[in-house]
Scaffold this motif. Structure first.
Motif, short mmCIF file in Angstrom:
data_model
loop_
_atom_site.label_atom_id
_atom_site.label_comp_id
_atom_site.label_asym_id
_atom_site.label_seq_id
_atom_site.Cartn_x
_atom_site.Cartn_y
_atom_site.Cartn_z
N TYR A 60 27.28 32.67 36.04
CA TYR A 60 26.01 32.25 35.46
C TYR A 60 26.22 31.04 34.55
CZ TYR A 60 24.61 36.86 37.08
OH TYR A 60 24.38 37.97 37.86
N ARG A 61 25.27 30.13 34.57
CA ARG A 61 25.33 28.93 33.72
C ARG A 61 25.41 29.28 32.24
NH1 ARG A 61 24.21 24.21 36.30
NH2 ARG A 61 23.37 24.42 38.39
N VAL A 62 24.75 30.34 31.86
CA VAL A 62 24.71 30.73 30.45
C VAL A 62 26.12 30.95 29.89
CG1 VAL A 62 24.43 33.23 30.81
CG2 VAL A 62 23.45 32.17 28.77
N TRP A 63 27.06 31.27 30.75
CA TRP A 63 28.44 31.47 30.27
C TRP A 63 28.94 30.22 29.57
CZ3 TRP A 63 31.22 33.67 35.21
CH2 TRP A 63 30.72 34.95 35.51
N PHE A 86 27.62 32.86 44.01
CA PHE A 86 26.84 32.43 42.85
C PHE A 86 26.98 30.93 42.61
CE2 PHE A 86 26.79 36.88 42.60
CZ PHE A 86 25.78 37.28 41.74
N LEU A 87 28.14 30.39 42.94
CA LEU A 87 28.34 28.94 42.87
C LEU A 87 27.48 28.25 43.92
CD1 LEU A 87 29.93 26.51 41.70
CD2 LEU A 87 31.70 27.01 43.40
N LYS A 88 27.50 28.76 45.12
CA LYS A 88 26.70 28.19 46.21
C LYS A 88 25.21 28.25 45.90
CE LYS A 88 25.98 28.49 51.18
NZ LYS A 88 26.28 29.20 52.42
N GLU A 89 24.76 29.32 45.24
CA GLU A 89 23.35 29.49 44.89
C GLU A 89 22.98 28.74 43.61
OE1 GLU A 89 22.95 33.74 44.66
OE2 GLU A 89 22.94 33.98 46.85
N SER A 90 23.91 27.99 43.07
CA SER A 90 23.70 27.18 41.84
C SER A 90 23.36 28.02 40.61
CB SER A 90 22.61 26.12 42.07
OG SER A 90 23.02 25.24 43.08
N ARG A 91 23.84 29.25 40.58
CA ARG A 91 23.69 30.06 39.37
C ARG A 91 24.71 29.62 38.32
NH1 ARG A 91 22.56 36.24 41.35
NH2 ARG A 91 21.38 35.72 43.22
N HIS A 110 36.02 36.60 41.97
CA HIS A 110 35.17 37.78 42.19
C HIS A 110 34.74 37.79 43.67
CE1 HIS A 110 32.90 41.15 40.68
NE2 HIS A 110 31.71 40.60 40.88
N GLY A 111 35.56 37.09 44.49
CA GLY A 111 35.33 37.06 45.92
C GLY A 111 34.45 35.90 46.36
N VAL A 112 34.23 35.83 47.65
CA VAL A 112 33.41 34.79 48.24
C VAL A 112 31.95 35.21 48.28
CG1 VAL A 112 32.92 33.51 50.37
CG2 VAL A 112 35.29 33.84 49.63
N SER A 113 31.69 36.42 48.75
CA SER A 113 30.32 36.82 49.08
C SER A 113 29.78 37.99 48.26
CB SER A 113 30.24 37.19 50.56
OG SER A 113 31.07 38.32 50.80
N HIS A 114 30.59 38.57 47.39
CA HIS A 114 30.22 39.75 46.60
C HIS A 114 30.10 41.00 47.47
CE1 HIS A 114 28.53 42.08 43.25
NE2 HIS A 114 29.04 41.12 42.49
N ASN A 115 30.73 40.99 48.64
CA ASN A 115 30.74 42.19 49.49
C ASN A 115 31.73 43.20 48.92
OD1 ASN A 115 28.89 41.56 51.56
ND2 ASN A 115 30.38 40.20 52.49
N PHE A 116 31.43 44.47 49.12
CA PHE A 116 32.32 45.53 48.68
C PHE A 116 33.51 45.58 49.64
CE2 PHE A 116 28.34 47.84 47.00
CZ PHE A 116 28.32 47.01 45.89
N LEU A 129 39.58 37.20 49.39
CA LEU A 129 40.59 37.01 48.36
C LEU A 129 41.17 35.59 48.37
CD1 LEU A 129 42.54 40.38 48.73
CD2 LEU A 129 40.77 39.82 47.08
N SER A 130 41.61 35.13 49.52
CA SER A 130 42.32 33.86 49.56
C SER A 130 41.40 32.65 49.44
CB SER A 130 43.18 33.76 50.82
OG SER A 130 42.37 33.82 51.98
N ASP A 131 40.25 32.69 50.10
CA ASP A 131 39.35 31.53 50.03
C ASP A 131 38.77 31.34 48.64
OD1 ASP A 131 39.97 31.35 52.70
OD2 ASP A 131 37.90 31.37 53.41
N SER A 132 38.39 32.44 48.00
CA SER A 132 37.83 32.31 46.65
C SER A 132 38.90 31.79 45.68
CB SER A 132 37.25 33.63 46.16
OG SER A 132 38.24 34.64 46.13
#
Length: 151
Positions: A60-63, A86-91, A110-116, A129-132
């Protein structure tokens, strides 16, 4: 139990909202977050900053725009686990991530897609893991050593 574990205090955050309105399950308002950090500094003076573990998940930008200043003013470091979704979504922006990293905060994946991960095939887990890790290393210019499992 080791001495460091007995003395450590860990807090996990997600989004910090400017107001109390529209808070989601894991959200905290900016005022409450600041009060919590001031409370920690005042009431746990014997704990070293390294024994107070602050983590933030998602992205998040607020960080970088609000939280960083509070952490610096109170001499806290934190782990910021960024999900590329979240980066791709411009958060959060690349500039936000760099600002956090350049001010002594620890950037983790925290991963690429937030999938479990337990629901994914091995190849998809490796991708998460590796791409992120690689993208965040390219952004920060620093090795990414930490990962927070999406949940």
């Amino acid at each position: 139990m080791s001495e460091i574990i007995r003395k450590s205090l860990a807090l996990m955050y997600h989004d910090i909202k400017v107001s109390d309105a529209n808070l989601d399950l894991y959200d905290v308002s900016l005022d409450k977050f600041k009060s919590q950090m001031e409370y920690l500094r005042l009431n746990f003076p014997l704990l070293q900053s390294s024994e107070i573990i602050l983590t933030f998940d998602d992205g998040y930008r607020v960080w970088a725009e609000e939280i960083l200043e509070i952490l610096i003013s109170l001499h806290f470091n934190a782990y910021f686990f960024v999900c590329l979704k979240f980066l791709k979504e411009s958060r959060i922006s690349k500039e936000n991530i760099v600002r956090l990293a350049n001010n002594g905060m620890i950037i983790g994946s925290h991963g690429v897609s937030h999938n479990f991960l337990h629901r994914l095939k091995d190849a998809d887990i490796l991708h998460e893991l590796s791409d992120s890790k690689k993208v965040l290393e390219d952004i920060t210019g620093k090795e990414i050593k930490n990962f927070s499992v999406p949940r």
